[in-house]
Design a protein around this motif. Structure first.
Motif, short mmCIF file in Angstrom:
data_model
loop_
_atom_site.label_atom_id
_atom_site.label_comp_id
_atom_site.label_asym_id
_atom_site.label_seq_id
_atom_site.Cartn_x
_atom_site.Cartn_y
_atom_site.Cartn_z
N ALA A 54 95.17 43.18 118.23
CA ALA A 54 94.59 42.04 117.51
C ALA A 54 94.80 42.22 116.01
O ALA A 54 95.05 41.26 115.28
N ASN A 55 94.65 43.46 115.52
CA ASN A 55 94.92 43.82 114.13
C ASN A 55 94.19 42.92 113.14
O ASN A 55 94.76 42.50 112.14
N ASP A 56 92.94 42.60 113.44
CA ASP A 56 92.13 41.83 112.50
C ASP A 56 90.84 42.59 112.21
O ASP A 56 90.47 43.52 112.92
N THR A 57 90.19 42.19 111.16
CA THR A 57 89.00 42.88 110.70
C THR A 57 87.91 42.89 111.76
O THR A 57 87.27 43.93 112.00
N LEU A 84 92.17 44.76 103.43
CA LEU A 84 93.06 44.52 102.30
C LEU A 84 93.89 43.26 102.55
O LEU A 84 94.08 42.44 101.65
N ARG A 85 94.37 43.10 103.78
CA ARG A 85 95.13 41.89 104.12
C ARG A 85 94.27 40.65 103.93
O ARG A 85 94.72 39.63 103.43
N ASP A 86 92.98 40.74 104.31
CA ASP A 86 92.06 39.61 104.10
C ASP A 86 91.90 39.32 102.61
O ASP A 86 91.88 38.16 102.20
N ALA A 87 91.78 40.38 101.81
CA ALA A 87 91.63 40.20 100.36
C ALA A 87 92.89 39.58 99.76
O ALA A 87 92.82 38.69 98.91
N GLN A 88 94.05 40.02 100.23
CA GLN A 88 95.31 39.46 99.73
C GLN A 88 95.45 37.99 100.12
O GLN A 88 96.01 37.21 99.36
N SER A 89 94.94 37.63 101.28
CA SER A 89 95.08 36.24 101.72
C SER A 89 94.25 35.29 100.85
O SER A 89 94.53 34.10 100.80
N GLN A 90 93.24 35.83 100.15
CA GLN A 90 92.46 34.99 99.23
C GLN A 90 93.28 34.64 98.00
O GLN A 90 93.00 33.65 97.32
N LYS A 98 87.70 43.81 94.24
CA LYS A 98 86.48 44.02 95.01
C LYS A 98 86.76 44.96 96.17
O LYS A 98 85.97 45.87 96.46
N PHE A 99 87.90 44.78 96.85
CA PHE A 99 88.27 45.68 97.95
C PHE A 99 88.36 47.12 97.45
O PHE A 99 87.83 48.03 98.07
N ILE A 100 89.03 47.33 96.33
CA ILE A 100 89.19 48.68 95.79
C ILE A 100 87.83 49.25 95.40
O ILE A 100 87.56 50.43 95.62
N GLY A 101 86.96 48.41 94.84
CA GLY A 101 85.61 48.88 94.50
C GLY A 101 84.80 49.24 95.73
O GLY A 101 84.02 50.20 95.71
N ASP A 102 84.99 48.51 96.83
CA ASP A 102 84.25 48.79 98.06
C ASP A 102 84.82 49.98 98.82
O ASP A 102 84.13 50.58 99.63
N HIS A 103 86.09 50.31 98.59
CA HIS A 103 86.76 51.40 99.31
C HIS A 103 87.43 52.36 98.32
O HIS A 103 88.66 52.49 98.31
N LEU A 109 94.74 53.73 99.50
CA LEU A 109 94.56 53.38 98.09
C LEU A 109 95.90 53.05 97.41
O LEU A 109 95.95 52.08 96.65
N PRO A 110 96.98 53.78 97.67
CA PRO A 110 98.26 53.37 97.05
C PRO A 110 98.70 51.96 97.45
O PRO A 110 99.22 51.21 96.63
N GLU A 111 98.45 51.58 98.71
CA GLU A 111 98.78 50.23 99.15
C GLU A 111 97.92 49.20 98.42
O GLU A 111 98.41 48.14 98.03
N ALA A 112 96.66 49.54 98.24
CA ALA A 112 95.74 48.63 97.54
C ALA A 112 96.14 48.48 96.08
O ALA A 112 96.10 47.38 95.53
N GLN A 113 96.55 49.58 95.45
CA GLN A 113 96.99 49.52 94.05
C GLN A 113 98.26 48.67 93.92
O GLN A 113 98.41 47.89 92.98
N ALA A 114 99.16 48.81 94.88
CA ALA A 114 100.39 48.00 94.87
C ALA A 114 100.06 46.52 95.06
O ALA A 114 100.64 45.65 94.39
#
Length: 181
Positions: A54-57, A84-90, A98-103, A109-114
């Motif tokens: 399913a690969n969803d949150t 992170l995918r949900d955050a990117q879709s926004q 906000k995602f980085i602050g929550d995690h 983290l490198p994926e989130a920074q990118a």
């Protein structure tokens, strides 16, 4: 009778037959527990495969809430990646921040920074299209992290170049006295 012993034959029951009920209980418990463990492991693997497919949150969070065998991988990698995918879709820098602050200690983290850098570049491009230093300064104040400082400096230089080109195009030609300078 000289061919037979004079001792009486006594019927003796072997120990395993005497305690057969205990042996049956121990064997049954061992086999039962083994089957139970294997069934639970297979059930866990099936739930894990469904959550990963399913690969969803929601699916990954439901699996994580059950605290099963693959929970560490789901919690550290797969669930943050789905969030992170949900955050990117926004489509906003704020959602990724906000995602980085929550995690803060996530394994991705490198994926989130990118992803944050990519979102910032998209927003910077919007500010560049405005073509003003005010828009670029506004961007700089909203996002002071410095992740796109090089691109921001290039955008400012582009605004200056465009202003100079407009001035040169609109300025009257220099007179003889002005050409000396």
């Amino acid at each position: 009778n000289p061919l037979m012993s004079s001792d009486r034959m006594v019927r003796s029951t072997p120990a395993w037959a005497t305690f057969g009920w205990a042996l049956a209980a121990v064997t049954g418990a061992t086999v039962g527990v083994s089957i139970w463990v294997v069934r639970n492991a297979r059930s866990d693997d099936a739930m894990y495969e469904q959550a990963v497919a399913a690969n969803d949150t929601a699916s990954l969070r439901a699996y994580h809430d059950m605290d099963l065998r693959h929970d560490e991988e789901v919690f550290k990698v797969l669930l943050p990646r789905a969030e992170l995918r949900d955050a990117q879709s926004q489509g906003t820098v704020a959602a990724i921040e906000k995602f980085i602050g929550d995690h803060p200690k996530t394994a991705i983290l490198p994926e989130a920074q990118a992803a944050l850098r990519a979102a910032m570049l998209v927003e910077l491009q919007t500010a560049v299209q405005a073509g003003t230093l005010t828009a670029l300064d506004d961007f700089s104040h909203r996002h002071p992290s410095g992740q796109v400082d090089g691109e921001l400096a290039a955008a400012r230089h582009g605004v200056y170049q465009a202003a100079l080109a407009r001035y040169v195009a609109q300025a009257p030609p220099k007179g003889q006295a002005e050409k000396a300078f």
